[in-house]
Design a protein around this motif. Structure first.
Motif, PDB file in Angstrom:
ATOM      1  N   VAL B 205       0.799  -1.225   0.000  1.00  0.00           N
ATOM      2  CA  VAL B 205       0.000   0.000   0.000  1.00  0.00           C
ATOM      3  C   VAL B 205       0.832   1.276   0.000  1.00  0.00           C
ATOM      4  CG1 VAL B 205      -0.262  -0.065   2.529  1.00  0.00           C
ATOM      5  CG2 VAL B 205      -1.961   1.137   1.148  1.00  0.00           C
ATOM      6  N   ASP B 217      -5.194   4.873   6.865  1.00  0.00           N
ATOM      7  CA  ASP B 217      -4.125   4.027   7.413  1.00  0.00           C
ATOM      8  C   ASP B 217      -4.571   2.627   7.825  1.00  0.00           C
ATOM      9  OD1 ASP B 217      -5.453   4.616   9.718  1.00  0.00           O
ATOM     10  OD2 ASP B 217      -3.732   5.449  10.782  1.00  0.00           O
ATOM     11  N   HIS B 218      -5.837   2.284   7.562  1.00  0.00           N
ATOM     12  CA  HIS B 218      -6.237   0.892   7.769  1.00  0.00           C
ATOM     13  C   HIS B 218      -6.284   0.142   6.433  1.00  0.00           C
ATOM     14  CE1 HIS B 218     -10.005   2.821   6.583  1.00  0.00           C
ATOM     15  NE2 HIS B 218     -10.352   1.662   6.116  1.00  0.00           N
ATOM     16  N   TRP B 219      -5.986   0.837   5.351  1.00  0.00           N
ATOM     17  CA  TRP B 219      -6.074   0.200   4.029  1.00  0.00           C
ATOM     18  C   TRP B 219      -5.147  -1.009   3.997  1.00  0.00           C
ATOM     19  CZ3 TRP B 219      -9.847   1.779   0.886  1.00  0.00           C
ATOM     20  CH2 TRP B 219      -9.891   1.253  -0.410  1.00  0.00           C
ATOM     21  N   PRO B 220      -5.608  -2.149   3.452  1.00  0.00           N
ATOM     22  CA  PRO B 220      -4.789  -3.352   3.538  1.00  0.00           C
ATOM     23  C   PRO B 220      -3.462  -3.225   2.796  1.00  0.00           C
ATOM     24  CG  PRO B 220      -6.765  -3.716   2.197  1.00  0.00           C
ATOM     25  CD  PRO B 220      -6.924  -2.390   2.846  1.00  0.00           C
ATOM     26  N   VAL B 221      -2.503  -4.002   3.241  1.00  0.00           N
ATOM     27  CA  VAL B 221      -1.168  -3.936   2.637  1.00  0.00           C
ATOM     28  C   VAL B 221      -1.252  -4.266   1.148  1.00  0.00           C
ATOM     29  CG1 VAL B 221       1.153  -4.909   2.675  1.00  0.00           C
ATOM     30  CG2 VAL B 221      -0.075  -4.549   4.832  1.00  0.00           C
TER      31      VAL B 221
END
Lengths: 588, 588
Positions: B205, B217-221
């Motif tokens: 990400v 900032d919680h978006w998946p890697v």
């Protein structure tokens, strides 16, 4: 005493359970505002006696520890962090002559249930080879189906999908709390889109961010309503929220034995019976429209409409229009009608209004916390929100008065113009201005973006009093004046949010909960007794498992954190002994 | 010599026009990479002679000034800012023994045409009273109508609305350059949604942010493809881009006299003739599919499909499947078929593949610039992009080799397993690994997320060679093996982007422009001569007013800035003398 030293002594006293020592570190009339960390509610304690009583009741459960200064904001003022038995918090301290004048404690996260972000974010894909692997989309579709079929029930049902409901749902999503938002409109954001055409937010962009996903830095200072609509619609999508459109909550009943709600939702033409454990009314502080009964309305030949249903000035060119009320919506609507070429626009003022120019608010009121300059000085949105929270409501008016003294001087021309035009304005009963009036009654002000000049110039005509009755094509005012009118817009505001409880649940529950909003400031629309926090908002109410969420974008953003943590704790079975419940309060 | 001192001497030499002095501050073989600031193109100069020649040609126009150190990244390395006659830039300097080993100069903004952001953002509403005021929505609708009617022509037409076209359009929007994106799919993001079900980004990400609006900032890697699809769709909306869906560019012709393009676009069933000044092909590096002609394909009873048109493994349970190719798509598709219960999956490997585990890349290759740790250390996305840009392509291989030596050691088990399985892998002809191979040919690698283990375990069967011919229900391989096949997926990659020029404009123009991508590294798929930058990408080509934009998310994000500035300068009539044009190059 330095903040460092004070905090050490405070921590030591609490660790020993020495409540006398802890409370004597406060000024005799000092304040402690707690947002969920100690009390599992939002509550400000005023004076040592209240502080002692609270500590006596909660200290052995809360077991605070790990107090540490995190930053000095000015001499005698500091930010700190701390822990409780179940969570981690941020606090703020203001000392005067070695004693605490104000203390803020806020719960920020629950141990073991931290939001997955940054280093702990999801991986997104499972590397490796997994027979029957489900993609993100397949899992999403399955979740949607099982919610629709009733196979899965949301732990939290949020009624109302405006910025409040959406922001709360996003926080719950990050906390892995199953939540569903129901919104009666066809698209997320429609509650903004459907309002009058010229509407822009009256608060600047720095005040308006949603949680987690701030507006990009070219976003306009005052967002046009349709852009906010688009932003909210996008937000629902990319935050992956469970959100039903075309869905109206038509009734809710609490099952005391099972401690769950039975909620009837009409989704398009289907009826769904949902069984959430918690019910959040996020239908907006602008709750049920206040529509005064005007004698003769039935026989009125013109159009009579509440401001919330007035689409804008288009179509009223050459027509005679009357706007009842003199707050934000009344001004916006009157100016919009004038801009669209209405033949005559008359504002009927019922009571005095707080008038402040938007530019003055930005420079003197919001600017220190919510502005580009503040941001560049390192005051993030989170710090700004906590800074605002660090001042007890009791102290706000005195801090606000000098601002309005200054505004009165700087905008002397505006105010003398309004006076000449016969417009009744003030800065609140105690001169503490807009912010106070907003907290006390959620209404009663106009953030001037231009319409005041129209009033001064007589292009918007002004009448004092109210509309006595309507007949044929005429509005008859209380002073006997007869105004020919093709359109009457009743910009007469909204009722308390517990009106929604009455409408959706029962009058009994609404009465049990009592009025929402207001501080008990003992002013005209906000009678005492003093409660020191907004009534029933974001905290347990007299009705178990019923919650109220709302307010402007800033409040929705900030307080949704505390509401979300309260709900998460309940989902996970963390004990949440509520130290205090607002006594029921009714306006009449 | 300190970077400070070096920069002072360099600035003084340039100010005096002393080209000898300026170039002697470089190592004899030193590098100067310029992104648009000095040359109005992207070009790396290698050695003093090239640097001198460039300065002699451009210095009097560029008139650089205002050089100032902005940060020391390590001893002998520094960031700096500077100005030119028309713009402001950021640069990077690496000294060795007092001389410049590498210098980077990049244009960041044009004076007088800065992006409106932060303090200069739009007001959003016009305070005051404006008869016939137009709302944001009304202006948007008018703009859309006038584009549709042809009354208004976009200055830039971007063909292809994937992440490349969208990111460029966002940059142009912030620069007030009228641009239109045409996308053949029904929705923005569909180019991701339509790909095979299990696809997730292979880059983490931190590498993948779009300009201006980073993922929360919680978006998946590793983003699942459908989430990226949703993100792009949302991005188009909230960035307020002019974007036509269902719109396919079917032909384009350059009008030399008027210096504009005539572009035919089919929008649903309507045909539009657009007349943009500039045409950007953002149809993806994954340009026109390479579909080898396989004898007997007409009579093949099974399904034969290019990887770009293969929707995923669903429906192939119990079937026999052959995947031709051994790069990323081939592995993903083979694993996905296996996960869906195909009876037999055979991968036919035509040539050696660079194989690296995703985790190794994150830890050893990307991690220093694009990771949570990097971010927490203050390396923003912008700094990471510029840091990457600060290393001339010539130096990359030597810097990369030790990484792959380390990876070889750490993942010894993986590689010995692959060897045992007969899988041909390498780290590029010179051992410089994935990044080199990507720059040289844009293909030839597999970022392992699990499929290699399937190959090692024999669950994905492996054959060397190619498919000789198809007959009835069988794929006949070059070694004579006959594989019964219900499905043959040709994961055989894509042609050069100038294939799009051939398709949309003419073979003549495609030939004039020559191959896109590749450095001239004198390796198998990237023959010399060395050009030192990616051919024809993001810079003027031999065809006036034709531009190529593409690459992965990081490249699209970073290089779109320079392309946008080149287009803005042309819109505003700022002279853009291009110092250098890539000579035409063809693969055959």
């Amino acid at each position: 005493m330095t903040p460092q030293r004070w905090l050490e002594r405070f921590a030591a006293a609490l660790a020993k359970g020495d409540i006398d020592a802890a409370s004597s570190l406060f000024e005799p009339g000092g304040f402690w505002r707690d947002l969920v960390a100690f009390t599992w509610t939002l509550k400000t304690f005023e004076g040592r006696a209240e502080i002692k009583a609270m500590l006596a009741a909660v200290l052995s459960n809360v077991r605070p520890s790990g107090w540490g200064i995190r930053g000095i904001s000015s001499p005698g003022e500091a930010w700190f962090t701390f822990e409780t038995a179940v969570g981690r918090g941020i606090g703020h301290l203001r000392l005067r002559e070695g004693r605490a004048w104000t203390l803020l404690t806020t719960l920020q996260e629950l141990k073991g249930f931290e939001e997955k972000a940054g280093r702990t974010r999801e991986w997104g894909t499972e590397h490796g080879v997994l027979p029957e692997r489900k993609s993100w989309l397949e899992r999403k579709v399955e979740r949607e189906k099982s919610l629709l079929s009733g196979e899965q029930q949301p732990f939290v049902l949020i009624v109302g999908g405006g910025q409040g409901g959406i922001g709360l749902a996003a926080r719950l999503k990050r906390l892995d709390v199953p939540a569903l938002v129901v919104e009666k409109n066809p698209r997320a954001g429609d509650s903004w889109r459907k309002r009058y055409k010229s509407l822009c937010l009256h608060d600047p962009v720095w005040y308006d961010h949603m949680p987690y996903l701030p507006f990009p830095d070219h976003w306009p200072v005052f967002s046009p309503k349709d852009r906010i609509g688009d932003w909210l619609e996008m937000y629902v999508k990319v935050m992956d929220l469970d959100y039903w459109t075309y869905s109206e909550c038509v009734g809710a009943r609490f099952d005391k034995e099972k401690s769950i709600w039975n909620v009837e939702v009409k989704r398009g033409h289907e009826s769904h019976l949902l069984k959430p454990t918690h019910l959040v009314l996020a239908t907006g502080m602008s709750g049920v429209p206040n529509m005064p009964r005007i004698p003769g309305a039935e026989s009125f030949r013109g159009t009579l409409v509440h401001s919330s249903a007035h689409p804008g000035g288009e179509g009223w060119r050459g027509k005679r229009c009357v706007v009842l009320g003199s707050n934000n919506s009344a001004h916006d609507i009157a100016a919009d009608l004038w801009e669209h070429g209405a033949a005559e626009v008359t504002m009927v003022q019922r009571s005095p209004t707080v008038v402040v120019r938007s530019e003055m608010l930005m420079e003197l009121a919001w600017g220190k916390l919510y502005s580009q300059a503040a941001l560049e000085a390192g005051i993030t949105t989170e710090i700004a929100d906590l800074t605002l929270a660090a001042t007890p409501f009791r102290l706000l008016p005195e801090m606000q008065k000098p601002i309005y003294e200054e505004i009165k001087k700087r905008d002397a021309e505006l105010y003398s113009g309004l006076e000449r035009a016969g417009f009744r304005f003030h800065f609140g009963e105690d001169g503490s201005g807009l912010h106070s009036v907003y907290l006390r009654r959620g209404a009663g002000y106009y953030i001037d973006v231009g319409a005041s000049q129209l009033v001064i110039d007589g292009r918007i005509k002004l009448r004092q009093g109210t509309i006595q009755n309507l007949k044929d094509g005429t509005a008859v005012l209380s002073d006997g004046t007869e105004l020919p009118a093709d359109l009457v817009v009743s910009a007469t505001g909204y009722g308390s949010m517990n009106g929604w409880a009455a409408k959706l649940i029962s009058k009994e529950v609404a009465d049990k909960v009592g009025k929402c909003w207001g501080l008990g400031s003992d002013t005209k629309y906000d009678p005492g007794p003093w409660v020191g926090e907004l009534r029933n908002m974001w905290k347990p109410t007299q009705q178990p498992n019923l919650w109220f969420h709302g307010g402007n974008l800033m409040q929705s953003r900030h307080y949704s954190l505390y509401l979300a943590l309260q709900l998460k704790a309940r989902l996970e079975g963390i004990p949440t002994p509520t130290y205090y419940l607002d006594p029921v309060h009714h306006l009449e």
